[in-house]
Design a protein around this motif. Structure first.
Motif, PDB file in Angstrom:
ATOM      1  N   GLU A  37       0.559  -1.194  -0.010  1.00 52.52           N
ATOM      2  CA  GLU A  37      -0.248  -0.108  -0.043  1.00 52.52           C
ATOM      3  C   GLU A  37       0.841   1.371   0.087  1.00 52.52           C
ATOM      4  N   ILE A  38       0.546   2.220  -0.548  1.00 51.06           N
ATOM      5  CA  ILE A  38       0.948   3.437  -0.582  1.00 51.06           C
ATOM      6  C   ILE A  38       0.061   4.781  -0.277  1.00 51.06           C
ATOM      7  N   ILE A  39      -0.035   5.249   0.823  1.00 47.30           N
ATOM      8  CA  ILE A  39      -0.880   6.150   1.230  1.00 47.30           C
ATOM      9  C   ILE A  39      -0.424   7.555   1.299  1.00 47.30           C
ATOM     10  N   PHE A  40      -0.775   8.569   0.462  1.00 51.16           N
ATOM     11  CA  PHE A  40      -0.494   9.968   0.498  1.00 51.16           C
ATOM     12  C   PHE A  40      -1.334  10.995   1.429  1.00 51.16           C
ATOM     13  N   ASP A  41      -0.906  11.252   2.420  1.00 55.53           N
ATOM     14  CA  ASP A  41      -1.740  12.190   3.232  1.00 55.53           C
ATOM     15  C   ASP A  41      -3.070  11.489   3.541  1.00 55.53           C
ATOM     16  N   GLY A  42      -3.041  10.199   3.900  1.00 57.59           N
ATOM     17  CA  GLY A  42      -4.321   9.608   4.109  1.00 57.59           C
ATOM     18  C   GLY A  42      -5.059   9.145   2.851  1.00 57.59           C
ATOM     19  N   ARG A  43      -4.663   9.138   1.856  1.00 46.05           N
ATOM     20  CA  ARG A  43      -5.466   8.701   0.680  1.00 46.05           C
ATOM     21  C   ARG A  43      -4.554   7.691   0.001  1.00 46.05           C
ATOM     22  N   GLY A  44      -5.243   6.312  -0.353  1.00 42.51           N
ATOM     23  CA  GLY A  44      -4.519   5.400  -0.839  1.00 42.51           C
ATOM     24  C   GLY A  44      -4.165   5.372  -2.209  1.00 42.51           C
ATOM     25  N   LEU A  45      -3.237   5.130  -2.793  1.00 44.95           N
ATOM     26  CA  LEU A  45      -3.056   5.176  -4.334  1.00 44.95           C
ATOM     27  C   LEU A  45      -3.975   3.861  -5.017  1.00 44.95           C
ATOM     28  N   GLY A  46      -4.824   4.346  -5.689  1.00 46.52           N
ATOM     29  CA  GLY A  46      -5.747   3.237  -6.407  1.00 46.52           C
ATOM     30  C   GLY A  46      -6.767   2.757  -5.245  1.00 46.52           C
ATOM     31  N   GLY A  47      -7.006   3.494  -4.218  1.00 51.21           N
ATOM     32  CA  GLY A  47      -7.911   3.122  -3.299  1.00 51.21           C
ATOM     33  C   GLY A  47      -9.417   3.546  -3.349  1.00 51.21           C
ATOM     34  N   GLY A  48      -9.877   3.435  -4.663  1.00 49.75           N
ATOM     35  CA  GLY A  48     -11.313   3.770  -5.064  1.00 49.75           C
ATOM     36  C   GLY A  48     -11.651   5.243  -4.917  1.00 49.75           C
ATOM     37  N   ARG A  49     -12.890   5.439  -4.706  1.00 46.38           N
ATOM     38  CA  ARG A  49     -13.503   6.867  -4.949  1.00 46.38           C
ATOM     39  C   ARG A  49     -12.755   7.976  -3.983  1.00 46.38           C
ATOM     40  N   ASP A  50     -12.493   7.456  -2.718  1.00 51.00           N
ATOM     41  CA  ASP A  50     -11.588   8.472  -1.688  1.00 51.00           C
ATOM     42  C   ASP A  50     -10.214   8.331  -1.873  1.00 51.00           C
ATOM     43  N   GLY A  51      -9.729   7.457  -2.805  1.00 54.51           N
ATOM     44  CA  GLY A  51      -8.382   7.200  -2.934  1.00 54.51           C
ATOM     45  C   GLY A  51      -7.654   8.579  -3.780  1.00 54.51           C
ATOM     46  N   ILE A  52      -6.238   8.353  -3.959  1.00 52.15           N
ATOM     47  CA  ILE A  52      -5.845   9.241  -4.895  1.00 52.15           C
ATOM     48  C   ILE A  52      -5.299   8.880  -6.183  1.00 52.15           C
ATOM     49  N   SER A  53      -5.288   9.503  -7.224  1.00 46.97           N
ATOM     50  CA  SER A  53      -5.273   8.844  -8.592  1.00 46.97           C
ATOM     51  C   SER A  53      -3.597   8.979  -8.752  1.00 46.97           C
ATOM     52  N   LEU A  54      -3.139   8.239  -9.593  1.00 51.89           N
ATOM     53  CA  LEU A  54      -1.545   8.364 -10.012  1.00 51.89           C
ATOM     54  C   LEU A  54      -1.086   9.721 -10.469  1.00 51.89           C
ATOM     55  N   LYS A  55      -2.079  10.427 -11.145  1.00 46.48           N
ATOM     56  CA  LYS A  55      -1.942  11.778 -11.818  1.00 46.48           C
ATOM     57  C   LYS A  55      -1.678  12.848 -10.558  1.00 46.48           C
ATOM     58  N   GLU A  56      -2.448  12.613  -9.463  1.00 48.00           N
ATOM     59  CA  GLU A  56      -2.485  13.458  -8.348  1.00 48.00           C
ATOM     60  C   GLU A  56      -1.441  13.035  -7.617  1.00 48.00           C
ATOM     61  N   LEU A  57      -0.987  11.907  -7.443  1.00 45.08           N
ATOM     62  CA  LEU A  57       0.221  11.557  -6.825  1.00 45.08           C
ATOM     63  C   LEU A  57       1.522  12.075  -7.255  1.00 45.08           C
ATOM     64  N   ARG A  58       1.594  12.054  -8.472  1.00 45.38           N
ATOM     65  CA  ARG A  58       2.781  12.653  -9.116  1.00 45.38           C
ATOM     66  C   ARG A  58       2.737  14.305  -9.043  1.00 45.38           C
ATOM     67  N   ARG A  59       1.825  15.029  -9.262  1.00 46.83           N
ATOM     68  CA  ARG A  59       1.562  16.192  -8.658  1.00 46.83           C
ATOM     69  C   ARG A  59       2.088  16.340  -7.304  1.00 46.83           C
ATOM     70  N   GLY A  60       1.907  15.670  -6.385  1.00 44.95           N
ATOM     71  CA  GLY A  60       2.123  15.978  -5.145  1.00 44.95           C
ATOM     72  C   GLY A  60       3.376  15.344  -4.579  1.00 44.95           C
ATOM     73  N   MET A  61       4.268  14.268  -5.587  1.00 45.52           N
ATOM     74  CA  MET A  61       5.445  13.716  -5.282  1.00 45.52           C
ATOM     75  C   MET A  61       6.404  13.940  -6.219  1.00 45.52           C
ATOM     76  N   GLN A  62       7.639  14.251  -6.467  1.00 46.84           N
ATOM     77  CA  GLN A  62       8.424  14.493  -7.612  1.00 46.84           C
ATOM     78  C   GLN A  62       9.735  13.992  -7.054  1.00 46.84           C
ATOM     79  N   MET A  63      10.681  13.591  -8.275  1.00 45.89           N
ATOM     80  CA  MET A  63      12.069  13.103  -8.010  1.00 45.89           C
ATOM     81  C   MET A  63      13.045  13.683  -8.842  1.00 45.89           C
ATOM     82  N   VAL A  64      14.069  14.016  -8.206  1.00 44.41           N
ATOM     83  CA  VAL A  64      15.314  14.449  -8.858  1.00 44.41           C
ATOM     84  C   VAL A  64      16.308  13.466  -8.814  1.00 44.41           C
ATOM     85  N   PHE A  65      16.699  12.982 -10.014  1.00 39.85           N
ATOM     86  CA  PHE A  65      17.452  11.883 -10.355  1.00 39.85           C
ATOM     87  C   PHE A  65      18.939  12.078 -10.232  1.00 39.85           C
TER      88      PHE A  65
END
Length: 360
Positions: A88-116
């Motif tokens: 499970e991956i839960i971002f600020d209380g919302r699970g990734l792919g967790g249904g109607r109350d979950g967080i979408s991958l698009k939203e997750l990537r807005r809230g989480m970014q990477m520097v390689f």
């Protein structure tokens, strides 16, 4: 006056308040299929095998461990750059792919970014610097004028004047400048969590210090949260609030940075820290504290992954996987940290840890 980077229309709102962890990861797993042997037998590399941790809002969690321990794979799983097998991956209380109350991958990537790590290959060689920073904004639906203004502001904030650098290409910049572009691009969509995967390891020490100072300033000003990966244990100690030590796809130890560096509880953590070179002649070591290579990660046998290199290994270490045990503020996955494990040195080991904590 410093311009604020965060744009509320882009960034995800703080749902649970400061007491709720920003990121919770539970039993994350990734096994890569491989074929081995003369008959091409299908087996699996256990790259990440049951990793669980959390990151509080505004803190920096450092991850350390030898090459191949699963650090980078873990971060790629968080952003779904590599598809996870379980967990499970839960971002600020919302699970990734967790249904109607979950967080979408698009939203997750807005809230989480990477520097390689590699600032050269992570930038488009055919795109100008300003366009590179603008790209995630345009992908998020921001109109070109607003995206250009924000990208210019971000470049200026990371020390690259847009009029001087915006029209250039990546190959025209130094390594430190390219990494600043990567940081500006990562901040474009106002993320709340920034993953720094060996982001300063390829830089000269003087440039590294400048980039680390920039990251510290951005964190303080914007309330950012960092997941910081590095092979440089000194840098990790300097920047991290808590540290997670990984070994062969699992967590050996996790807790406050000061505690882990001053009073490590896992034999692997102790060996890892003892291997750091010292400028003090009195602290030079004659033999390496950690000998041999990690065991084969393909279909590992039950028991502690570290047992083949551990001087304290006993029968229980071969038979049973050690569960994480709280020892003060630290969680340690070692049978010697569990009085009920059956390890003959458990009591003495825990007593010694308790004494070290009391004497600190």
């Amino acid at each position: 006056m410093t311009q604020h980077i965060r744009t509320e229309s882009l960034g995800l709102p703080d749902v649970g308040g400061p007491a709720q962890p920003l990121l919770i990861v539970r039993d994350l797993k990734k096994h890569f299929p491989v074929r081995s042997g003369l008959m091409g037998k299908a087996e699996k590399v256990h790259a990440v095998d049951g990793v669980s941790f959390r990151i509080g809002k505004g803190e920096t969690l450092g991850i350390v461990g030898e090459s191949g321990c699963g650090k980078s794979t873990t971060t790629r799983l968080l952003l779904d750059l590599t598809r996870r097998d379980a967990g499970e991956i839960i971002f600020d209380g919302r699970g990734l792919g967790g249904g109607r109350d979950g967080i979408s991958l698009k939203e997750l990537r807005r809230g989480m970014q990477m520097v390689f790590q590699d600032s050269s290959t992570s930038l488009n060689p055919r795109a100008r610097i300003l366009d590179i920073v603008m790209f995630p904004l345009r992908a998020a639906g921001v109109d070109r004028t607003k995206a250009r203004d924000r990208a210019s502001m971000l470049l200026d904030r990371v020390g690259l004047h847009p009029q001087a650098f915006g029209h250039r290409f990546a190959h025209e910049l130094s390594g430190g400048q390219r990494q600043r572009v990567n940081i500006a691009r990562a901040l474009a969509t106002a993320p709340r969590l920034v993953i720094l995967d060996e982001a300063v390891s390829a830089l000269d020490k003087s440039v590294e210090a400048d980039v680390l100072n920039l990251l510290a300033d951005l964190k303080a000003e914007e309330g950012l949260t960092y997941l910081f990966i590095s092979h440089d244990l000194g840098v990790v100690r300097e920047v991290s609030d808590r540290v997670m030590v990984m070994y062969l796809g699992q967590i050996a130890e996790i807790g406050p940075a000061e505690t882990i560096y001053d009073r490590p509880g896992h034999p692997y953590t102790r060996a890892l820290l003892a291997a750091v070179p010292s400028l003090d002649p009195a602290k030079q070591i004659a033999e390496p504290p950690l000998k041999g290579d990690p065991p084969n990660p393909i279909n590992p046998e039950p028991g502690c992954r570290f047992r083949a290199r551990c001087p304290y290994a006993e029968g229980v270490c071969k038979a049973i996987d050690p569960a994480p045990v709280p020892v003060g503020e630290v969680e340690i996955s070692c049978h010697m940290c569990n009085r009920a494990s059956g390890h003959s040195q458990a009591a003495d080991w825990l007593d010694a840890l308790t004494k070290e904590t009391a004497d600190a």
